[in-house]
Enzyme design. Structure first.
Site, mmCIF file in Angstrom:
data_model
loop_
_atom_site.group_PDB
_atom_site.id
_atom_site.type_symbol
_atom_site.label_atom_id
_atom_site.label_comp_id
_atom_site.label_asym_id
_atom_site.label_seq_id
_atom_site.Cartn_x
_atom_site.Cartn_y
_atom_site.Cartn_z
ATOM 1 C CG ASP A 10 -0.258 -0.306 2.507
ATOM 2 O OD1 ASP A 10 0.900 0.158 2.663
ATOM 3 O OD2 ASP A 10 -0.833 -0.962 3.387
ATOM 4 C CB SER A 11 0.351 4.699 1.257
ATOM 5 O OG SER A 11 0.023 4.310 2.572
ATOM 6 C CB ILE A 12 3.842 1.670 4.141
ATOM 7 C CG1 ILE A 12 2.804 2.349 5.057
ATOM 8 C CG2 ILE A 12 5.179 1.553 4.855
ATOM 9 C CD1 ILE A 12 2.422 1.537 6.269
ATOM 10 C CD GLN A 15 3.620 7.761 1.682
ATOM 11 O OE1 GLN A 15 4.212 7.760 2.746
ATOM 12 N NE2 GLN A 15 2.365 8.194 1.555
#
Lengths: 244, 244
Positions: A10-12, A15
């Site tokens: 996911d976003s982790i 990023q």
């Protein structure tokens, strides 16, 4: 030509190539050895990620990834009846979705190294402060995620890894071993600071190195420049080509 | 499935995924749009890099890179008769080696976007300080690279880009427009600081964006999570699949 390491999450994960990010640090470690590909989808839970699976990792690919980190759960753990409930996935479905991902990846390549990573812990105070910074007095009162609930997802993740004989990283527990983890490792109660990224980088490198994917032990793809004879450069490359 | 952007060069490319690096920053910009692959070989000049060309970019590949940055010259410009002369390549050969690289890449894919990058300027004082930090009083007296000589290589690089109708980045000139470039952009008189990396990142992004490879305009590979209906997620992915 060279192994591919895919970071699926996911976003982790999305990023992870920002300054100080764990993905960029891995790409740096594996420079001239393996390609690190980011497959991070901010906001995605495991249910939605399943829709991507066949597109990102096609069966019968000539070059399937040699290793994949699967790093979901932070969104699945959004609590029903609260602000982010749209992202909620029940714990048992979360576990089964992870299983489907692993089975699919094994279908792409029976030798793939799959590493399951649990969601990081949640700092509810940090989440509240973040919500207030965005919405002021209109911010929701109850946190949309709690550390306790996210811990249930982490547990499912680790259990699945044991059931399937996979390597795993219990990030939820690991981070909480450090005093002040709430601010040291998390920037908004959920996403990672550079220190938090360093923990993921360290743990992933450890697991990869204990398997057959040590960035230190893997050979360089081509000779180090110091091994090239300036007057007879062919020699260094001829030798290399013999072993290719 | 998604375009590949290859960064081909010497140590300044190899180190581009370190913290603050221009390669990692590009990978972050193109997340969910293109894969950024590092093909950096510390210490290599263009003569040695030619040996890698067919291995790194095979002709008849099913998936050749959509774009390649070629970023050599810092080692070719090592001065004959001084400490790093092993790496020296004459300016005219440097230019012809770059031409061979471009022609090979065009042979891999006629539509490839090739961007030539000149070596950065050299801070001779910084190089001397670095040599003294390594070797103390035994350090060589004359710098193994000079800014003036490196400028001759930069000129050849830009000339070749004009001859071949390619995009180029005159990093040697660009950096020297900023007062204090010697310490602001260079860590040891040759390699890049985070500020120096930011210049490369900015210039590469500008050139890519002016071509057809704008990270802002390129579509995401899959729906943003906010476009997914929690009760009917299939819909967002069905639509996407129609356009695949």
């Amino acid at each position: 030509m060279r192994p591919q390491i895919a970071l699926f999450g996911d976003s982790i994960t999305e990023q992870s190539f920002r300054p100080g990010g764990w993905g960029a640090a891995l790409a740096n470690n594996y420079s001239r050895k393996a390609d690190v590909l980011v497959r991070g989808y901010g906001g995605y839970n495991t249910r939605w990620a399943l829709f991507l699976l066949h597109h990102l990792f096609p069966l019968n690919s000539a070059n399937p990834p040699a290793a994949v980190t699967i790093f979901f759960g932070a969104n699945d753990a959004a609590i029903l009846g609260r602000q982010s409930e749209r992202q909620h996935v029940p714990t048992d479905e979360y576990k089964e979705n992870l299983r489907k991902m692993v089975l699919h990846l094994k279908g792409c390549s029976p030798t793939v190294l799959v590493v399951l990573i649990t969601p990081p812990p949640v700092d509810e105070e940090g989440r509240n402060a973040y919500a207030r910074s965005l919405y002021g007095e209109k911010a929701r009162e109850l946190p949309e995620r709690t550390n306790e609930v996210t811990g249930l997802y982490a547990k499912q993740c680790i259990e699945l890894a044991k059931e399937m004989g996979l390597r795993s990283i219990d990030l939820w527990s690991k981070m909480q071993e450090t005093q002040g983890w709430q601010k040291k490792f998390l920037s908004d109660g959920l996403h990672l600071t550079p220190d938090g990224n360093a923990v993921v980088h360290q743990e992933v490198t450890k697991v990869f190195s204990e398997s057959w994917l040590s960035p230190v032990e893997m050979p360089f793809d081509f000779p180090h420049h110091s091994q090239i004879d300036g007057k007879n450069p062919e020699k260094a490359f001829d030798q290399r080509c013999l072993s290719l």
